[in-house]
Design a protein around this motif. Structure first.
Motif, short mmCIF file in Angstrom:
data_model
loop_
_atom_site.label_atom_id
_atom_site.label_comp_id
_atom_site.label_asym_id
_atom_site.label_seq_id
_atom_site.Cartn_x
_atom_site.Cartn_y
_atom_site.Cartn_z
N ASP A 178 0.86 -1.18 0.00
CA ASP A 178 0.00 0.00 0.00
C ASP A 178 0.90 1.24 0.00
O ASP A 178 1.46 1.62 1.02
CB ASP A 178 -0.91 -0.02 1.23
CG ASP A 178 -2.02 1.01 1.16
OD1 ASP A 178 -1.96 1.89 0.28
OD2 ASP A 178 -2.96 0.93 1.97
N SER A 179 1.04 1.86 -1.16
CA SER A 179 2.01 2.94 -1.35
C SER A 179 1.49 3.89 -2.41
O SER A 179 0.51 3.60 -3.11
CB SER A 179 3.35 2.34 -1.81
OG SER A 179 3.16 1.60 -3.01
N ASN A 183 -1.12 2.83 -5.31
CA ASN A 183 -2.38 3.56 -5.24
C ASN A 183 -2.75 4.14 -6.60
O ASN A 183 -3.94 4.35 -6.90
CB ASN A 183 -2.30 4.70 -4.22
CG ASN A 183 -2.23 4.21 -2.78
OD1 ASN A 183 -1.93 4.97 -1.88
ND2 ASN A 183 -2.49 2.92 -2.55
N GLU A 186 -4.60 1.40 -8.28
CA GLU A 186 -5.90 1.26 -7.62
C GLU A 186 -6.87 2.36 -8.04
O GLU A 186 -8.02 2.08 -8.44
CB GLU A 186 -5.69 1.31 -6.11
CG GLU A 186 -6.96 1.34 -5.28
CD GLU A 186 -6.70 1.77 -3.84
OE1 GLU A 186 -7.55 2.50 -3.30
OE2 GLU A 186 -5.67 1.36 -3.27
N GLN A 205 -7.77 -4.81 -1.71
CA GLN A 205 -6.96 -5.38 -0.63
C GLN A 205 -5.49 -5.40 -1.03
O GLN A 205 -5.16 -5.44 -2.22
CB GLN A 205 -7.44 -6.80 -0.29
CG GLN A 205 -8.89 -6.85 0.21
CD GLN A 205 -9.26 -8.23 0.73
OE1 GLN A 205 -8.48 -8.87 1.41
NE2 GLN A 205 -10.48 -8.66 0.41
N TYR A 206 -4.63 -5.42 0.00
CA TYR A 206 -3.18 -5.42 -0.23
C TYR A 206 -2.53 -6.62 0.44
O TYR A 206 -2.91 -7.00 1.55
CB TYR A 206 -2.56 -4.12 0.30
CG TYR A 206 -2.76 -2.95 -0.65
CD1 TYR A 206 -1.76 -2.58 -1.54
CD2 TYR A 206 -3.96 -2.26 -0.67
CE1 TYR A 206 -1.94 -1.52 -2.41
CE2 TYR A 206 -4.16 -1.20 -1.55
CZ TYR A 206 -3.15 -0.84 -2.41
OH TYR A 206 -3.33 0.20 -3.29
N ARG A 354 -6.24 8.40 -3.85
CA ARG A 354 -7.58 8.13 -3.34
C ARG A 354 -8.38 9.42 -3.19
O ARG A 354 -9.60 9.43 -3.43
CB ARG A 354 -7.49 7.38 -2.01
CG ARG A 354 -6.99 5.95 -2.18
CD ARG A 354 -6.60 5.32 -0.87
NE ARG A 354 -6.08 3.96 -1.07
CZ ARG A 354 -5.33 3.32 -0.20
NH1 ARG A 354 -5.00 3.89 0.94
NH2 ARG A 354 -4.90 2.08 -0.47
#
Length: 364
Positions: A178-179, A183, A186, A205-206, A354
């Motif tokens: 998760d970075s 991202n 994502e 999910q990561y 995000r």
């Protein structure tokens, strides 16, 4: 720091033009040029340091190594004699591998992946006469070239295709770490999917790393059990577990529509199971060509130190594979091409984060 976008097609055409013009010269001139090129390449050596995924991760690191091999073989070099790699098992290997290759006298050393940012920063400062390149992040140093990609743009197209293909309106995204970088995958994927269907569900999910195929498989199992029928992974070698689970389910129930979207390389081959293939498409990053391009520049004494090189949709630095012709129907391909044009024309700005994704969704 200067920003610079390389047009891959232009580079290829330029190479062809050089070859054609060389053919028009006399025989002695050709021989002289060949000897000069051989001497130039023999004097220039390049190596890569992988992240924890390794050169056989069937994804990002492998693409980098394939690009370096292609460059070396074009120069008449061989592994260990002009080009090589150092494989990292975990982050503790990054700096020692970079340091060893520097001491071995390599002219250019690539750090493959944003996880090597700190190590490349340190070794570049300690060795100002050696050139380095970092992939997928930026290191501000005069002897470092930073290679970046518009992953969010390619991922947007993957989201468009997935939203048009799904039968359950449930998609999955499995990231490695998760970075900020992952991202981008994502956010782009979810934005593309919701541009087609604002009500579509995207389970995110990561894994927590880029190496654990077992963990990737476990997450995929839960997603598929929850009626997700398409999973996009940006998890490096951990993504192999997603393919493994999809193939297991397909083997047990050949009529079930279940898909994986690959990443970095065209992962069509990874999805084969008997007469079936679970690879819907892949978001391809031409890491291989970027490695070749920067290696060429270094060998020609034109190393782009201190620059940020960006590869995106506009120059085919990222793209969506159409290898699975049965899965990628004409209407899906048409829609993908339409959205690609909107992005490259500037009509659509794809979110990278995000927060940007939230604003994008509110505008739909």
């Amino acid at each position: 720091m200067k920003n610079r976008t390389f047009i891959l097609l232009f580079a290829i055409m330029a190479s062809v033009a050089v070859v054609l013009s060389a053919c028009g010269g006399n025989e002695s001139s050709n021989k002289d040029n060949a000897a000069a090129n051989k001497s130039e390449s023999e004097d220039y050596s390049v190596a890569i340091v992988t992240d924890e995924g390794g050169v056989d991760d069937k994804s990002f690191n492998q693409s980098s190594w394939e690009g370096l091999k292609a460059w070396g073989e074009e120069q008449g070099l061989s592994k260990g004699n002009g080009f090589d790699y150092a494989q990292s098992s975990d982050e503790s290997d990054y700096l020692p591998n970079l340091t060893r290759l520097t001491r071995d006298g390599y002219n250019l050393i690539f750090g493959v992946g944003f996880l090597l940012q700190d190590a490349v920063t340190k070794v570049a400062e300690q060795n100002p006469d050696t050139n380095y390149a970092i992939i997928d992040t930026v290191v501000e140093a005069p002897n470092v070239a930073s290679i970046t990609f518009a992953e969010h743009e390619g991922s947007f197209l993957a989201g468009v295709a997935a939203a048009m293909k799904t039968k359950t309106d449930k998609l999955g995204f499995i990231g490695g770490v998760d970075s900020d970088l992952i991202n981008k995958f994502e956010a782009g994927f979810e934005a593309g999917a919701k541009s087609v269907n604002p009500d579509i569900e995207v389970d995110i999910q990561y894994v927590g790393n880029f190496s654990s195929a077992a963990d990737g498989k476990l997450i995929a199992t839960r997603m598929y059990e929850n009626d997700t029928d398409i999973i996009y992974h940006a998890a490096g070698a951990a993504g192999n577990g997603v393919f493994a689970q999809a193939k297991d389910l397909k083997q047990n129930d050949p009529d079930r529509e279940i898909w994986v979207i690959g990443v970095d390389r065209d992962q069509h081959e990874e999805g084969k199971i008997g007469e079936h293939n679970v690879t819907f498409t892949s978001m391809v990053k031409r890491v291989d060509l970027s490695v070749q391009e920067v290696s060429d520049m270094g060998a020609k004494d034109a190393f782009p130190g201190g620059e940020v090189l960006e590869f995106g949709l506009v120059d085919d630095g990222v793209s969506l594979a159409k290898t699975n012709e049965e899965a990628m129907s004409d209407d899906i391909i048409s829609a993908v091409d339409e959205w690609k044009e909107k992005i490259t024309n500037g009509d659509v700005t794809v979110p990278k984060t995000r927060d940007e994704l939230k604003e994008f969704e509110e505008s739909l």
